[in-house]
Design a protein around this motif. Structure first.
Motif, PDB file in Angstrom:
ATOM      1  N   SER A 197      11.333   8.204   0.025  1.00 48.12           N
ATOM      2  CA  SER A 197      11.499   8.746  -1.329  1.00 48.12           C
ATOM      3  C   SER A 197      11.064   7.668  -2.319  1.00 48.12           C
ATOM      4  O   SER A 197      10.783   6.535  -1.942  1.00 48.12           O
ATOM      5  CB  SER A 197      12.964   9.111  -1.594  1.00 48.12           C
ATOM      6  N   PHE A 198      11.050   8.020  -3.588  1.00 46.20           N
ATOM      7  CA  PHE A 198      10.801   7.016  -4.618  1.00 46.20           C
ATOM      8  C   PHE A 198      12.084   6.212  -4.850  1.00 46.20           C
ATOM      9  O   PHE A 198      13.178   6.765  -4.955  1.00 46.20           O
ATOM     10  CB  PHE A 198      10.335   7.674  -5.917  1.00 46.20           C
ATOM     11  N   ASN A 199      11.913   4.904  -4.879  1.00 47.09           N
ATOM     12  CA  ASN A 199      13.026   3.973  -5.067  1.00 47.09           C
ATOM     13  C   ASN A 199      12.467   2.656  -5.590  1.00 47.09           C
ATOM     14  O   ASN A 199      11.232   2.449  -5.572  1.00 47.09           O
ATOM     15  CB  ASN A 199      13.754   3.727  -3.739  1.00 47.09           C
ATOM     16  N   PRO A 200      13.313   1.739  -6.016  1.00 42.98           N
ATOM     17  CA  PRO A 200      12.824   0.405  -6.366  1.00 42.98           C
ATOM     18  C   PRO A 200      12.204  -0.263  -5.136  1.00 42.98           C
ATOM     19  O   PRO A 200      12.783  -0.226  -4.045  1.00 42.98           O
ATOM     20  CB  PRO A 200      14.091  -0.329  -6.809  1.00 42.98           C
ATOM     21  N   ALA A 201      11.039  -0.878  -5.302  1.00 44.38           N
ATOM     22  CA  ALA A 201      10.381  -1.549  -4.183  1.00 44.38           C
ATOM     23  C   ALA A 201      11.282  -2.634  -3.603  1.00 44.38           C
ATOM     24  O   ALA A 201      11.283  -2.877  -2.390  1.00 44.38           O
ATOM     25  CB  ALA A 201       9.057  -2.153  -4.648  1.00 44.38           C
ATOM     26  N   ALA A 202      12.070  -3.278  -4.459  1.00 43.08           N
ATOM     27  CA  ALA A 202      12.976  -4.340  -3.991  1.00 43.08           C
ATOM     28  C   ALA A 202      14.000  -3.790  -3.011  1.00 43.08           C
ATOM     29  O   ALA A 202      14.423  -4.487  -2.081  1.00 43.08           O
ATOM     30  CB  ALA A 202      13.680  -5.001  -5.176  1.00 43.08           C
ATOM     31  N   TYR A 203      14.424  -2.542  -3.198  1.00 43.07           N
ATOM     32  CA  TYR A 203      15.372  -1.937  -2.258  1.00 43.07           C
ATOM     33  C   TYR A 203      14.724  -1.762  -0.883  1.00 43.07           C
ATOM     34  O   TYR A 203      15.342  -2.039   0.146  1.00 43.07           O
ATOM     35  CB  TYR A 203      15.863  -0.581  -2.764  1.00 43.07           C
ATOM     36  N   ASP A 204      13.478  -1.310  -0.861  1.00 45.12           N
ATOM     37  CA  ASP A 204      12.782  -1.101   0.407  1.00 45.12           C
ATOM     38  C   ASP A 204      12.632  -2.419   1.168  1.00 45.12           C
ATOM     39  O   ASP A 204      12.806  -2.476   2.391  1.00 45.12           O
ATOM     40  CB  ASP A 204      11.404  -0.493   0.147  1.00 45.12           C
ATOM     41  N   ILE A 205      12.307  -3.487   0.433  1.00 45.77           N
ATOM     42  CA  ILE A 205      12.166  -4.801   1.061  1.00 45.77           C
ATOM     43  C   ILE A 205      13.531  -5.299   1.549  1.00 45.77           C
ATOM     44  O   ILE A 205      13.646  -5.846   2.649  1.00 45.77           O
ATOM     45  CB  ILE A 205      11.546  -5.811   0.078  1.00 45.77           C
ATOM     46  N   GLY A 238       8.407   2.622  -6.602  1.00 46.34           N
ATOM     47  CA  GLY A 238       7.292   3.072  -5.766  1.00 46.34           C
ATOM     48  C   GLY A 238       7.777   4.017  -4.694  1.00 46.34           C
ATOM     49  O   GLY A 238       8.984   4.256  -4.534  1.00 46.34           O
ATOM     50  N   PHE A 239       6.830   4.570  -3.951  1.00 40.74           N
ATOM     51  CA  PHE A 239       7.191   5.438  -2.835  1.00 40.74           C
ATOM     52  C   PHE A 239       7.641   4.546  -1.690  1.00 40.74           C
ATOM     53  O   PHE A 239       6.858   3.746  -1.175  1.00 40.74           O
ATOM     54  CB  PHE A 239       6.002   6.308  -2.422  1.00 40.74           C
ATOM     55  N   CYS A 240       8.897   4.658  -1.306  1.00 38.38           N
ATOM     56  CA  CYS A 240       9.501   3.748  -0.334  1.00 38.38           C
ATOM     57  C   CYS A 240       9.775   4.447   0.989  1.00 38.38           C
ATOM     58  O   CYS A 240      10.113   5.619   1.035  1.00 38.38           O
ATOM     59  CB  CYS A 240      10.815   3.189  -0.886  1.00 38.38           C
ATOM     60  N   HIS A 241       9.678   3.682   2.062  1.00 41.17           N
ATOM     61  CA  HIS A 241       9.957   4.212   3.391  1.00 41.17           C
ATOM     62  C   HIS A 241      11.461   4.353   3.612  1.00 41.17           C
ATOM     63  O   HIS A 241      11.929   5.327   4.192  1.00 41.17           O
ATOM     64  CB  HIS A 241       9.349   3.284   4.450  1.00 41.17           C
ATOM     65  N   ASN A 242      12.228   3.366   3.172  1.00 42.61           N
ATOM     66  CA  ASN A 242      13.695   3.364   3.212  1.00 42.61           C
ATOM     67  C   ASN A 242      14.301   3.218   4.612  1.00 42.61           C
ATOM     68  O   ASN A 242      15.532   3.280   4.755  1.00 42.61           O
ATOM     69  CB  ASN A 242      14.268   4.642   2.555  1.00 42.61           C
ATOM     70  N   ASP A 243      13.477   3.056   5.632  1.00 44.33           N
ATOM     71  CA  ASP A 243      14.004   2.888   6.992  1.00 44.33           C
ATOM     72  C   ASP A 243      13.033   2.042   7.813  1.00 44.33           C
ATOM     73  O   ASP A 243      12.684   2.391   8.936  1.00 44.33           O
ATOM     74  CB  ASP A 243      14.205   4.257   7.651  1.00 44.33           C
ATOM     75  N   GLU A 278       0.838  -1.201   0.000  1.00 43.87           N
ATOM     76  CA  GLU A 278       0.000   0.000   0.000  1.00 43.87           C
ATOM     77  C   GLU A 278       0.876   1.256   0.000  1.00 43.87           C
ATOM     78  O   GLU A 278       0.590   2.222  -0.713  1.00 43.87           O
ATOM     79  CB  GLU A 278      -0.895  -0.026   1.243  1.00 43.87           C
ATOM     80  N   PHE A 279       1.942   1.224   0.781  1.00 45.32           N
ATOM     81  CA  PHE A 279       2.877   2.350   0.851  1.00 45.32           C
ATOM     82  C   PHE A 279       3.524   2.586  -0.512  1.00 45.32           C
ATOM     83  O   PHE A 279       3.603   3.722  -0.998  1.00 45.32           O
ATOM     84  CB  PHE A 279       3.951   2.043   1.906  1.00 45.32           C
ATOM     85  N   HIS A 280       3.965   1.511  -1.154  1.00 47.38           N
ATOM     86  CA  HIS A 280       4.641   1.631  -2.451  1.00 47.38           C
ATOM     87  C   HIS A 280       3.704   2.155  -3.540  1.00 47.38           C
ATOM     88  O   HIS A 280       4.167   2.742  -4.529  1.00 47.38           O
ATOM     89  CB  HIS A 280       5.208   0.270  -2.874  1.00 47.38           C
ATOM     90  N   ASN A 281       2.430   1.924  -3.392  1.00 44.90           N
ATOM     91  CA  ASN A 281       1.456   2.379  -4.385  1.00 44.90           C
ATOM     92  C   ASN A 281       0.983   3.810  -4.137  1.00 44.90           C
ATOM     93  O   ASN A 281       0.222   4.361  -4.936  1.00 44.90           O
ATOM     94  CB  ASN A 281       0.227   1.459  -4.389  1.00 44.90           C
ATOM     95  N   PHE A 282       1.430   4.421  -3.032  1.00 44.25           N
ATOM     96  CA  PHE A 282       0.962   5.759  -2.696  1.00 44.25           C
ATOM     97  C   PHE A 282       1.476   6.774  -3.713  1.00 44.25           C
ATOM     98  O   PHE A 282       2.665   6.809  -4.043  1.00 44.25           O
ATOM     99  CB  PHE A 282       1.442   6.151  -1.293  1.00 44.25           C
TER     100      PHE A 282
END
Length: 286
Positions: free
Chosen positions: A184-192, A155-160, A94-98
């Motif tokens: 910030s926007f980043n690859p969803a795979a990075y956020d995971i 997607g929009f990533c939390h990053n932390d 849901e966060f990544h789709n924001f």
């Protein structure tokens, strides 16, 4: 590890005289080296308006007042609870789709280069040599090239996404992700990948800076799409180690919070070199 956070309570004048409770956040030293505070506040306000986090109640020069969320902050063990992990996965999607307003370009590589320059400017020559800061630009470029041209989901990533930034209502099981300073926007795979790395941490232990990478998840999957995502996550773990290693070096020089930032940075960089060797060997074998 960045800010000081307090709960403030006072009685109201109503008949039942219930206490009003808010959260008061005092910004940590040197945070302007990591992100733009105005961008952080704009993100916070936008997420709040769309029901994704606490409301912003007020601001002052070195901090702000937020709505107090009556929920439990997750623990280190919670991240490895399959039920809670499934809820986090749903919430993160849901966060990544924001649809966050503003530029939607990937920030990770620019952030790495900026933080490397900042870290080098703060370090002694011996520290810079110890942490290979001169050659790290080449590492960042190589990683960026490795991922360029791929069909990645941005997607929009939390990053932390460490456990301290996740809260859950025990009754409803509703989950809230808080603190968007690095979002910030980043690859969803990075956020995971970054979230997986946080499974190695317990910031409430006797040695909160010590990481246990035996707790990093790594199960294989039969589904091709999932397997490809896991491989991408594994590679983005490298970027996560560089990001938070540099964060540790910078924080060591600007933050007075009682945390061994330098040793934390050392562990992240050690894992980068260990993980890089493993990933390169696996790719060569394929």
């Amino acid at each position: 590890m960045t800010n000081e956070v307090y709960q403030a309570r006072w009685p109201t004048s109503g008949e039942e005289r219930e206490a009003r409770t808010v959260l008061v956040r005092l910004y940590g030293e040197g945070v302007e080296l990591f992100f733009d505070r105005e961008d952080d506040v704009r993100t916070f306000e936008c997420m709040s308006r769309h029901g994704h986090g606490p409301r912003l109640l007020g601001r002052f020069p070195n901090g702000r007042v937020e709505e107090f969320i009556h929920a439990r902050t997750l623990s280190a063990a919670d991240l490895r609870d399959p039920e809670i992990s499934a809820i986090i996965a749903t919430k993160l999607r849901e966060f990544h789709n924001f649809d966050m307003p503003g530029p939607k370009s990937v920030l990770i590589w620019k952030r790495l280069r900026n933080w490397r320059k900042t870290a080098k400017s703060l370090c002694s020559s011996d520290e810079a040599k110890e942490f290979c800061l001169d050659s790290m630009e080449e590492e960042i470029t190589a990683l960026g090239n490795e991922f360029s041209g791929g069909r990645e989901r941005i997607g929009f990533c939390h990053n932390d996404l460490q456990y301290g930034n996740i809260m859950i209502d025990e009754e409803t099981k509703l989950l809230t992700i808080i603190d968007y300073e690095y979002a910030s926007f980043n690859p969803a795979a990075y956020d995971i990948a970054n979230h997986f790395c946080e499974m190695s941490a317990d910031y409430h232990s006797e040695k909160p800076h010590v990481l246990d990478y035996t707790k990093y998840p790594g199960e294989e999957s039969d589904a091709e799409e999932v397997e490809n995502l896991i491989k991408s996550i594994e590679k983005y773990t490298l970027a996560s180690h560089l990001v938070w290693g540099l964060w540790g070096i910078i924080s060591e020089h600007v933050n007075d919070i009682d945390f061994d930032y330098k040793e934390y940075a050392r562990q992240r960089f050690e894992q980068y070199w260990l993980k890089k060797t493993t990933i390169v060997t696996a790719q060569t074998a394929e």
